[in-house]
Design a protein around this motif. Sequence first.
Motif, PDB file in Angstrom:
ATOM      1  N   ILE A  48      -7.010  14.652  24.104  1.00  0.00           N
ATOM      2  CA  ILE A  48      -5.889  14.583  25.238  1.00  0.00           C
ATOM      3  C   ILE A  48      -5.270  14.268  23.858  1.00  0.00           C
ATOM      4  O   ILE A  48      -3.768  14.606  23.637  1.00  0.00           O
ATOM      5  N   ASP A  49      -4.830  13.741  22.937  1.00  0.00           N
ATOM      6  CA  ASP A  49      -4.393  12.488  22.459  1.00  0.00           C
ATOM      7  C   ASP A  49      -4.113  13.864  20.839  1.00  0.00           C
ATOM      8  O   ASP A  49      -3.377  12.701  20.332  1.00  0.00           O
ATOM      9  N   ASP A  50      -4.531  14.316  20.606  1.00  0.00           N
ATOM     10  CA  ASP A  50      -4.851  15.310  19.074  1.00  0.00           C
ATOM     11  C   ASP A  50      -4.380  15.900  19.610  1.00  0.00           C
ATOM     12  O   ASP A  50      -3.761  17.327  20.478  1.00  0.00           O
ATOM     13  N   PRO A  51      -2.880  16.123  19.406  1.00  0.00           N
ATOM     14  CA  PRO A  51      -1.055  16.610  18.901  1.00  0.00           C
ATOM     15  C   PRO A  51      -1.560  18.999  18.243  1.00  0.00           C
ATOM     16  O   PRO A  51      -1.449  19.118  18.917  1.00  0.00           O
ATOM     17  N   ASN A  52      -3.148  18.868  18.054  1.00  0.00           N
ATOM     18  CA  ASN A  52      -3.372  19.602  17.031  1.00  0.00           C
ATOM     19  C   ASN A  52      -3.844  20.915  18.184  1.00  0.00           C
ATOM     20  O   ASN A  52      -4.044  22.247  17.841  1.00  0.00           O
ATOM     21  N   ILE A  53      -4.212  20.478  19.115  1.00  0.00           N
ATOM     22  CA  ILE A  53      -5.046  20.557  20.525  1.00  0.00           C
ATOM     23  C   ILE A  53      -4.153  21.875  21.075  1.00  0.00           C
ATOM     24  O   ILE A  53      -3.996  21.035  22.139  1.00  0.00           O
ATOM     25  N   LYS A  54      -4.095  22.668  21.580  1.00  0.00           N
ATOM     26  CA  LYS A  54      -2.873  23.286  22.212  1.00  0.00           C
ATOM     27  C   LYS A  54      -3.735  23.881  23.507  1.00  0.00           C
ATOM     28  O   LYS A  54      -3.186  23.497  24.971  1.00  0.00           O
ATOM     29  N   VAL A  55      -4.540  24.304  22.937  1.00  0.00           N
ATOM     30  CA  VAL A  55      -5.658  24.559  24.398  1.00  0.00           C
ATOM     31  C   VAL A  55      -6.994  25.025  24.392  1.00  0.00           C
ATOM     32  O   VAL A  55      -7.647  23.845  24.164  1.00  0.00           O
ATOM     33  N   VAL A  56      -7.215  24.406  26.175  1.00  0.00           N
ATOM     34  CA  VAL A  56      -8.812  24.007  26.268  1.00  0.00           C
ATOM     35  C   VAL A  56      -8.948  24.500  27.283  1.00  0.00           C
ATOM     36  O   VAL A  56      -9.162  24.478  27.982  1.00  0.00           O
ATOM     37  N   ILE A  57     -10.109  25.126  27.245  1.00  0.00           N
ATOM     38  CA  ILE A  57     -11.272  26.165  27.775  1.00  0.00           C
ATOM     39  C   ILE A  57     -12.352  24.665  28.265  1.00  0.00           C
ATOM     40  O   ILE A  57     -13.567  24.657  27.520  1.00  0.00           O
ATOM     41  N   LEU A  58     -12.504  25.244  29.691  1.00  0.00           N
ATOM     42  CA  LEU A  58     -13.505  24.116  30.420  1.00  0.00           C
ATOM     43  C   LEU A  58     -14.292  24.686  30.514  1.00  0.00           C
ATOM     44  O   LEU A  58     -13.813  26.062  31.822  1.00  0.00           O
ATOM     45  N   SER A  59     -16.068  24.400  30.892  1.00  0.00           N
ATOM     46  CA  SER A  59     -16.661  25.413  31.107  1.00  0.00           C
ATOM     47  C   SER A  59     -18.061  24.321  30.892  1.00  0.00           C
ATOM     48  O   SER A  59     -17.898  23.703  30.484  1.00  0.00           O
ATOM     49  N   ALA A  60     -18.669  24.886  31.870  1.00  0.00           N
ATOM     50  CA  ALA A  60     -19.812  24.142  32.007  1.00  0.00           C
ATOM     51  C   ALA A  60     -21.044  24.822  33.002  1.00  0.00           C
ATOM     52  O   ALA A  60     -20.552  26.644  33.453  1.00  0.00           O
ATOM     53  N   TYR A  61     -21.894  24.561  33.212  1.00  0.00           N
ATOM     54  CA  TYR A  61     -22.907  25.299  34.060  1.00  0.00           C
ATOM     55  C   TYR A  61     -22.805  24.768  35.703  1.00  0.00           C
ATOM     56  O   TYR A  61     -23.198  23.916  35.543  1.00  0.00           O
ATOM     57  N   TRP A  62     -22.150  24.624  35.863  1.00  0.00           N
ATOM     58  CA  TRP A  62     -21.273  24.492  36.872  1.00  0.00           C
ATOM     59  C   TRP A  62     -21.856  23.828  38.547  1.00  0.00           C
ATOM     60  O   TRP A  62     -22.007  22.946  39.121  1.00  0.00           O
ATOM     61  N   ARG A  63     -22.480  24.920  37.937  1.00  0.00           N
ATOM     62  CA  ARG A  63     -23.950  24.902  39.436  1.00  0.00           C
ATOM     63  C   ARG A  63     -24.920  23.310  39.209  1.00  0.00           C
ATOM     64  O   ARG A  63     -24.876  22.640  40.014  1.00  0.00           O
ATOM     65  N   ALA A  64     -25.215  23.167  37.752  1.00  0.00           N
ATOM     66  CA  ALA A  64     -26.041  21.605  37.537  1.00  0.00           C
ATOM     67  C   ALA A  64     -24.992  20.907  37.761  1.00  0.00           C
ATOM     68  O   ALA A  64     -25.004  19.344  37.869  1.00  0.00           O
ATOM     69  N   ARG A  65     -24.020  20.631  37.536  1.00  0.00           N
ATOM     70  CA  ARG A  65     -22.319  19.797  37.042  1.00  0.00           C
ATOM     71  C   ARG A  65     -21.832  19.509  39.477  1.00  0.00           C
ATOM     72  O   ARG A  65     -21.770  18.483  39.282  1.00  0.00           O
ATOM     73  N   LEU A  66     -22.213  20.377  39.851  1.00  0.00           N
ATOM     74  CA  LEU A  66     -22.228  20.371  41.390  1.00  0.00           C
ATOM     75  C   LEU A  66     -23.450  19.511  42.400  1.00  0.00           C
ATOM     76  O   LEU A  66     -23.580  18.668  42.575  1.00  0.00           O
ATOM     77  N   GLY A  67     -24.232  19.735  41.342  1.00  0.00           N
ATOM     78  CA  GLY A  67     -25.764  19.112  42.183  1.00  0.00           C
ATOM     79  C   GLY A  67     -25.900  17.355  41.772  1.00  0.00           C
ATOM     80  O   GLY A  67     -26.372  16.657  42.083  1.00  0.00           O
ATOM     81  N   ASN A  68     -24.203  17.445  40.292  1.00  0.00           N
ATOM     82  CA  ASN A  68     -24.408  15.510  39.724  1.00  0.00           C
ATOM     83  C   ASN A  68     -23.649  14.818  40.567  1.00  0.00           C
ATOM     84  O   ASN A  68     -23.135  13.958  40.425  1.00  0.00           O
ATOM     85  N   THR A  69     -22.691  15.175  41.467  1.00  0.00           N
ATOM     86  CA  THR A  69     -21.711  14.836  42.447  1.00  0.00           C
ATOM     87  C   THR A  69     -21.961  14.798  43.943  1.00  0.00           C
ATOM     88  O   THR A  69     -23.230  15.847  43.952  1.00  0.00           O
ATOM     89  N   PRO A  70     -21.861  13.745  44.571  1.00  0.00           N
ATOM     90  CA  PRO A  70     -22.255  13.896  45.672  1.00  0.00           C
ATOM     91  C   PRO A  70     -22.232  14.996  46.838  1.00  0.00           C
ATOM     92  O   PRO A  70     -23.229  15.152  47.752  1.00  0.00           O
ATOM     93  N   ASP A  71     -21.140  15.902  46.305  1.00  0.00           N
ATOM     94  CA  ASP A  71     -20.855  16.118  47.644  1.00  0.00           C
ATOM     95  C   ASP A  71     -19.398  17.450  46.700  1.00  0.00           C
ATOM     96  O   ASP A  71     -18.911  17.176  45.631  1.00  0.00           O
ATOM     97  N   LEU A  72     -19.453  18.336  47.153  1.00  0.00           N
ATOM     98  CA  LEU A  72     -18.732  19.486  47.253  1.00  0.00           C
ATOM     99  C   LEU A  72     -16.766  18.659  46.664  1.00  0.00           C
ATOM    100  O   LEU A  72     -16.139  19.342  45.835  1.00  0.00           O
ATOM    101  N   ILE A  73     -16.465  18.025  46.997  1.00  0.00           N
ATOM    102  CA  ILE A  73     -14.760  17.433  47.276  1.00  0.00           C
ATOM    103  C   ILE A  73     -15.002  16.185  45.891  1.00  0.00           C
ATOM    104  O   ILE A  73     -13.934  16.364  45.485  1.00  0.00           O
ATOM    105  N   ASP A  74     -16.428  15.567  45.917  1.00  0.00           N
ATOM    106  CA  ASP A  74     -16.067  14.982  44.644  1.00  0.00           C
ATOM    107  C   ASP A  74     -16.406  15.805  43.174  1.00  0.00           C
ATOM    108  O   ASP A  74     -15.400  16.074  42.716  1.00  0.00           O
ATOM    109  N   PHE A  75     -16.833  16.431  42.926  1.00  0.00           N
ATOM    110  CA  PHE A  75     -16.872  17.998  42.647  1.00  0.00           C
ATOM    111  C   PHE A  75     -15.551  18.671  42.056  1.00  0.00           C
ATOM    112  O   PHE A  75     -15.356  18.526  40.982  1.00  0.00           O
ATOM    113  N   GLU A  76     -14.691  18.666  43.058  1.00  0.00           N
ATOM    114  CA  GLU A  76     -13.369  19.553  43.018  1.00  0.00           C
ATOM    115  C   GLU A  76     -12.245  18.070  43.087  1.00  0.00           C
ATOM    116  O   GLU A  76     -11.653  18.118  41.691  1.00  0.00           O
ATOM    117  N   GLY A  77     -12.190  17.232  43.365  1.00  0.00           N
ATOM    118  CA  GLY A  77     -11.517  16.012  42.846  1.00  0.00           C
ATOM    119  C   GLY A  77     -11.719  15.317  41.253  1.00  0.00           C
ATOM    120  O   GLY A  77     -10.803  15.372  41.123  1.00  0.00           O
TER     121      GLY A  77
END
Length: 154
Positions: free
Chosen positions: A1-30
């Motif tokens: 966030i603080d690095d001014p040289n980084i202008k583009v960020v691509i968020l990528s994940a094994y989303w199904r596993a990330r969803l499993g690590n949050t208590p529910d879909l709303i928390d995942f979205e939040g």
Amino acid sequence: IDDPNIKVVILSAYWRARLGNTPDLIDFEGRLVETVNALTSAKKAVYIADDVPNFSFHPRKCKYSRKFSRGYSCIEDRKYFFDQHTTYFPTLRLVVKDNPNVKLLETADYFCDESVCKMADKGTLFYRDDNHLNLSGSRYLGKRLIEDNSFLVR
């Protein structure tokens, strides 16, 4: 966030596993909205990639299969992955819809057609295990993303 040289960020994940690590879909979205807001507030261009397909088999079965054998092939019914994809994709789409500064990159379709998903194509293996791209797969995905999304190149 603080690095001014980084202008583009691509968020990528094994989303199904990330969803499993949050208590529910709303928390995942939040939590995803929180991350997106922090990045866009820092003037970053944010993209969310859906995910590449995961498979029920290891790529070594592709690597050692013979061309004319009746054995194994490097494809899987599209339904295997897209049944999982539907558990998180609507949330990704919602986060993007609610934030005009964020774009969705649909990467799964680079590996799947209407009926199957491919772990390899034209003799090139794209995966190092059942859900991670190898170097060839990463290059293939990067090339396709740039070809289809010229706004990624700044």
